[in-house]
Scaffold this motif. Structure first.
Motif, PDB file in Angstrom:
ATOM      1  N   ASP A 123     -12.108  12.055  -3.416  1.00  0.00           N
ATOM      2  CA  ASP A 123     -12.000  13.404  -4.529  1.00  0.00           C
ATOM      3  C   ASP A 123     -11.056  12.614  -5.539  1.00  0.00           C
ATOM      4  N   LEU A 124     -10.344  11.778  -5.546  1.00  0.00           N
ATOM      5  CA  LEU A 124      -9.662  11.072  -6.645  1.00  0.00           C
ATOM      6  C   LEU A 124     -10.382   9.929  -7.237  1.00  0.00           C
ATOM      7  N   LEU A 125     -11.658   9.688  -6.897  1.00  0.00           N
ATOM      8  CA  LEU A 125     -12.305   8.547  -7.606  1.00  0.00           C
ATOM      9  C   LEU A 125     -12.398   8.842  -9.263  1.00  0.00           C
ATOM     10  N   ALA A 173       2.006   9.967 -14.163  1.00  0.00           N
ATOM     11  CA  ALA A 173       3.315   9.562 -13.200  1.00  0.00           C
ATOM     12  C   ALA A 173       2.510   8.628 -12.109  1.00  0.00           C
ATOM     13  N   VAL A 174       1.136   8.732 -11.669  1.00  0.00           N
ATOM     14  CA  VAL A 174       0.626   8.130 -10.532  1.00  0.00           C
ATOM     15  C   VAL A 174       0.667   6.498 -10.783  1.00  0.00           C
ATOM     16  N   ILE A 175       0.177   6.294 -12.067  1.00  0.00           N
ATOM     17  CA  ILE A 175       0.202   4.843 -12.398  1.00  0.00           C
ATOM     18  C   ILE A 175       1.623   4.253 -12.607  1.00  0.00           C
ATOM     19  N   ILE A 212      -5.404   3.046  -1.318  1.00  0.00           N
ATOM     20  CA  ILE A 212      -6.433   3.470  -0.553  1.00  0.00           C
ATOM     21  C   ILE A 212      -6.336   5.042  -0.245  1.00  0.00           C
ATOM     22  N   ARG A 213      -7.354   5.622  -0.884  1.00  0.00           N
ATOM     23  CA  ARG A 213      -7.262   7.263  -1.046  1.00  0.00           C
ATOM     24  C   ARG A 213      -8.446   8.035  -1.094  1.00  0.00           C
ATOM     25  N   GLY A 214      -8.539   9.416  -0.958  1.00  0.00           N
ATOM     26  CA  GLY A 214      -9.902   9.992  -0.572  1.00  0.00           C
ATOM     27  C   GLY A 214     -10.778  10.050  -1.979  1.00  0.00           C
ATOM     28  N   GLY A 217       0.755  -1.068  -0.001  1.00  0.00           N
ATOM     29  CA  GLY A 217      -0.148  -0.172   0.178  1.00  0.00           C
ATOM     30  C   GLY A 217       0.900   1.209  -0.015  1.00  0.00           C
ATOM     31  N   ARG A 218       0.336   2.309  -0.185  1.00  0.00           N
ATOM     32  CA  ARG A 218       0.891   3.553  -0.292  1.00  0.00           C
ATOM     33  C   ARG A 218       0.157   4.790   0.198  1.00  0.00           C
ATOM     34  N   PHE A 219       0.967   5.798   0.509  1.00  0.00           N
ATOM     35  CA  PHE A 219       0.322   7.380   0.776  1.00  0.00           C
ATOM     36  C   PHE A 219       1.280   8.148  -0.283  1.00  0.00           C
ATOM     37  N   ALA A 220       0.462   9.087  -1.035  1.00  0.00           N
ATOM     38  CA  ALA A 220       0.950   9.780  -2.084  1.00  0.00           C
ATOM     39  C   ALA A 220       0.657  11.213  -1.930  1.00  0.00           C
ATOM     40  N   PRO A 221       1.121  12.103  -0.958  1.00  0.00           N
ATOM     41  CA  PRO A 221       0.899  13.374  -0.821  1.00  0.00           C
ATOM     42  C   PRO A 221       1.573  14.221  -1.894  1.00  0.00           C
ATOM     43  N   SER A 222       0.736  15.240  -2.198  1.00  0.00           N
ATOM     44  CA  SER A 222       1.513  16.256  -3.261  1.00  0.00           C
ATOM     45  C   SER A 222       1.984  17.348  -2.137  1.00  0.00           C
ATOM     46  N   PRO A 223       3.104  17.765  -2.099  1.00  0.00           N
ATOM     47  CA  PRO A 223       3.618  18.690  -0.979  1.00  0.00           C
ATOM     48  C   PRO A 223       3.463  20.026  -1.433  1.00  0.00           C
ATOM     49  N   ALA A 234       1.597  14.841 -16.531  1.00  0.00           N
ATOM     50  CA  ALA A 234       0.226  15.003 -15.643  1.00  0.00           C
ATOM     51  C   ALA A 234       0.208  13.981 -14.293  1.00  0.00           C
ATOM     52  N   TYR A 235      -0.255  14.443 -13.614  1.00  0.00           N
ATOM     53  CA  TYR A 235      -0.478  13.334 -12.249  1.00  0.00           C
ATOM     54  C   TYR A 235      -0.852  12.044 -12.743  1.00  0.00           C
ATOM     55  N   GLN A 236      -1.930  11.919 -13.732  1.00  0.00           N
ATOM     56  CA  GLN A 236      -2.514  10.592 -14.000  1.00  0.00           C
ATOM     57  C   GLN A 236      -1.461   9.691 -14.629  1.00  0.00           C
ATOM     58  N   ILE A 245       6.274  10.826  -2.325  1.00  0.00           N
ATOM     59  CA  ILE A 245       5.979  12.364  -2.416  1.00  0.00           C
ATOM     60  C   ILE A 245       5.827  12.790  -3.832  1.00  0.00           C
ATOM     61  N   GLU A 246       4.768  13.263  -4.159  1.00  0.00           N
ATOM     62  CA  GLU A 246       4.388  13.492  -5.599  1.00  0.00           C
ATOM     63  C   GLU A 246       4.740  15.079  -5.775  1.00  0.00           C
ATOM     64  N   ASP A 247       5.968  15.329  -5.948  1.00  0.00           N
ATOM     65  CA  ASP A 247       6.511  16.648  -6.130  1.00  0.00           C
ATOM     66  C   ASP A 247       6.730  16.959  -7.764  1.00  0.00           C
TER      67      ASP A 247
HETATM   68  N1  GLU Z   1      -0.784  13.332  -5.058  1.00  0.00           N
HETATM   69  C1  GLU Z   1      -2.161  13.322  -5.025  1.00  0.00           C
HETATM   70  C2  GLU Z   1      -2.813  14.033  -3.808  1.00  0.00           C
HETATM   71  O1  GLU Z   1      -2.125  14.468  -2.901  1.00  0.00           O
HETATM   72  C3  GLU Z   1      -2.852  11.685  -4.398  1.00  0.00           C
HETATM   73  C4  GLU Z   1      -2.412  10.863  -5.278  1.00  0.00           C
HETATM   74  C5  GLU Z   1      -3.007   9.296  -4.728  1.00  0.00           C
HETATM   75  O2  GLU Z   1      -3.371   8.984  -3.820  1.00  0.00           O
HETATM   76  O3  GLU Z   1      -3.234   8.639  -5.758  1.00  0.00           O
HETATM   77  O4  GLU Z   1      -3.895  14.711  -4.005  1.00  0.00           O
END
Ligand code: GLU
Length: 289
Positions: free
Chosen positions: A192-194, A174-176, A188-190, A8-14, A170-172, A44-46
């Motif tokens: 808002d990213l659905l 990089a993230v995958i 597992i995330r909020g 699993g992972r947590f991937a915050p944008s700083p 784009a985030y889309q 860290i999604e910088d």
């Molecule tokens: N970096 C994204 C954000 O902070 C989330 C990425 C993800 O969890 O897929 O909104």
């Protein structure tokens, strides 16, 4: 015993320090991973310097640490991954599924109608974004919390940007690419990213990358129903009383608040053992502490 198949992972944008809404996502992904004896990573999604704060990565990591949310392995920084994004973009270019788009962003409302579909890279000299051309089909997601959802690529998604006009990836994309690189099995995330999820699945399928299992959590909103975010001036989480902060987060996630725990280690180990996905509420959760 560690479960090698769960990552699993947590991937915050700083963009700033963690607020309560992002802590809830961090905690849920942590508990879901630990409950399955899995690995939990932080990335860290910088990728978007204009929106970032140089202090945020350090602040975020020390907030997680203060809450006892300790990650496995080294933190990955997306700013070090540009060559990988380029290689995946080139692969899609070779598959002839990309096109340049010069439409001003402000003029597009809703699903992109494919205005620039006929445009080619060789005849476009202005700065352009790059979009992925989608064939008409449906994408189905079996979400761990939300259940089954289907998206129609034409009406719900639309050709979307994989490299921006300012040449940032784009985030889309990089993230995958990174979820695949880190062998993430569960995201597992909020919620808002659905709506981003079908886009990430479409890129994964285009590039023959594995698709993780997804679980989207209810959002944390303020008294007016607005999602907590930096834009709405959500306050950074209070790390001077991490037990209190974690208990609020457990409450939002529908879990036992572990009132007898006297330190974060105890709280997290009990909460991990007792973590129950089916108790996570479906509705947005109000938090105004
Ligand atoms: N970096 C994204 C954000 O902070 C989330 C990425 C993800 O969890 O897929 O909104």
């Amino acid at each position: 015993m560690e479960n090698a198949s769960y990552i699993g992972r947590f991937a915050p944008s700083p963009t700033g320090p963690l607020h309560f809404g992002s802590l809830v996502a961090a905690l849920a992904s942590y508990l879901d991973a630990r409950n399955h004896d899995g690995t939990w990573l932080v990335r860290i999604e910088d990728l978007d310097p204009p929106r970032e704060s140089p202090h945020a990565p350090g602040e975020i990591l020390s907030q997680l640490h203060a809450c006892g949310l300790d990650w496995d392995q080294e933190v990955m920084y997306q700013s070090t991954r540009i060559d990988a994004y380029k290689a995946h973009l080139n692969k899609m270019a070779d598959q002839n599924v990309l096109y340049p788009c010069i439409c001003p962003r402000k003029k597009i409302s809703g699903t992109y109608p494919g205005t620039c579909r006929g445009r080619t890279f060789s005849t476009t000299d202005k700065p352009y974004a790059i979009r992925l051309k989608l064939r008409h089909r449906s994408v189905t997601l079996d979400d761990l919390f939300v259940g089954k959802i289907s998206y129609d690529t034409e009406t719900d998604v639309g050709d979307f940007i994989v490299r921006r006009k300012d040449e940032l990836f784009a985030y889309q994309l990089a993230v995958i690419v990174d979820d695949c690189e880190q062998e993430v099995s569960h995201v597992i995330r909020g919620a808002d990213l659905l709506s981003s999820t079908p886009r990430q699945i479409l890129i994964a399928e285009q590039l023959s990358l594995p698709v993780p299992r997804y679980g989207h959590l209810p959002l944390v909103v303020d008294r007016n129903g607005i999602k907590l975010s930096k834009q709405t001036h959500a306050l950074p989480i209070d790390t001077s009383s991490p037990l209190r902060t974690l208990r609020f987060a457990l409450q939002v996630l529908g879990q036992d608040t572990q009132d007898r725990a006297t330190n974060t280690k105890q709280l997290l180990s009990n909460a991990s053992r007792q973590w129950n996905r089916s108790l996570v509420p479906k509705e947005n959760q109000v938090h105004d502490k």
